[in-house]
Write a protein that holds these residues in place. Structure first.
Motif, PDB file in Angstrom:
ATOM      1  N   SER A  47       0.810  -1.339   0.074  1.00 13.70           N
ATOM      2  CA  SER A  47      -0.130  -0.132  -0.025  1.00 13.70           C
ATOM      3  C   SER A  47       1.001   1.341  -0.132  1.00 13.70           C
ATOM      4  N   CYS A  65      -0.788   0.328  -5.416  1.00 16.21           N
ATOM      5  CA  CYS A  65      -2.219   1.191  -5.320  1.00 16.21           C
ATOM      6  C   CYS A  65      -3.370   0.468  -6.098  1.00 16.21           C
ATOM      7  N   TYR A  66      -4.487   0.824  -5.784  1.00 15.91           N
ATOM      8  CA  TYR A  66      -5.547   0.234  -6.346  1.00 15.91           C
ATOM      9  C   TYR A  66      -6.496   1.229  -6.873  1.00 15.91           C
ATOM     10  N   GLU A 113      -4.971   6.906  -4.965  1.00 17.77           N
ATOM     11  CA  GLU A 113      -3.713   6.288  -4.546  1.00 17.77           C
ATOM     12  C   GLU A 113      -2.524   6.557  -5.463  1.00 17.77           C
TER      13      GLU A 113
END
Length: 208
Positions: free
Chosen positions: A87, A107-108, A112
């Protein structure tokens, strides 16, 4: 890392197990190595590999599953050439920037991705990539056309070409490459690495 094409994500059962698994990957021409900090004594393994391959400019040794700035510093002092997180962490980004070491956060969402770019990340890990599919990269290149993307999670020999077709910069591969290493089947790890390496070579020499 771009030249390497693949980063092997290694979660060993011991320093020696991680070390031998990494060596098997490199012998199979997968020369991007990410030592996860869920492995015992990961910094010891990093130090061993960095020392052994210090004169080989093709081999790149980094640290993975780095959850905070303190762990990032430990890895960097051990010689890690890049830091990977599952993350995004502002403090970890700052620590890596301080030492001039690339930070690759997982990141998603677009938010982010933007945060990571704002804090200086040149390469973004899409994680878990198995949940979003390869077309996610081409979609994220809409608002962020220049972002370099490393998908990680669920990459196989059957789908790796699709990830590159959709704009992957480099690929992170874990269990499908290195899982035999946990049973000390290092020759099988080497064979897996050769298969992935040959596949990437063919893909990179194909015009889409």
């Amino acid at each position: 890392m771009y030249q390497a094409g693949i980063v092997a994500v290694i979660r060993g059962t011991s320093d020696e197990n991680s070390y031998k698994t990494a060596k098997a990957c490199i012998a199979g021409n997968v020369v991007g190595i990410e030592l996860a900090f869920t492995s015992p004594d990961a910094e010891v393994t990093i130090r061993r590999l960095v020392h052994e391959y210090k004169d080989d400019t093709h081999v790149v040794i980094g640290a993975g599953t780095v959850l905070d700035s303190q762990t990032a510093r430990i890895a960097i002092l051990a010689g890690a050439q890049f830091i990977v997180s599952p993350s995004f962490s502002e403090e970890t980004a700052k620590e890596c920037n301080l030492y001039g070491v690339p930070y690759i956060p997982g990141c998603y969402s677009p938010t982010e991705v933007q945060d990571a770019l704002t804090f200086g990340s040149d390469l973004i890990k899409i994680f878990p990539s198995s949940l979003v599919g390869s077309k996610y990269i081409s979609e994220i290149h809409g608002p962020f056309p220049y972002v370099n993307v490393m998908p990680s999670g669920g990459i196989t020999l059957d789908n790796i070409e699709e990830w590159f077709k959709n704009g992957a910069f480099v690929i992170g591969v874990g269990g499908n490459l290195v899982s035999p290493g946990k049973e000390e089947k290092y020759e099988l790890v080497k064979k897996n690495a050769q298969c992935f390496s040959e596949s990437v070579y063919k893909i990179k020499n194909t015009n889409y």
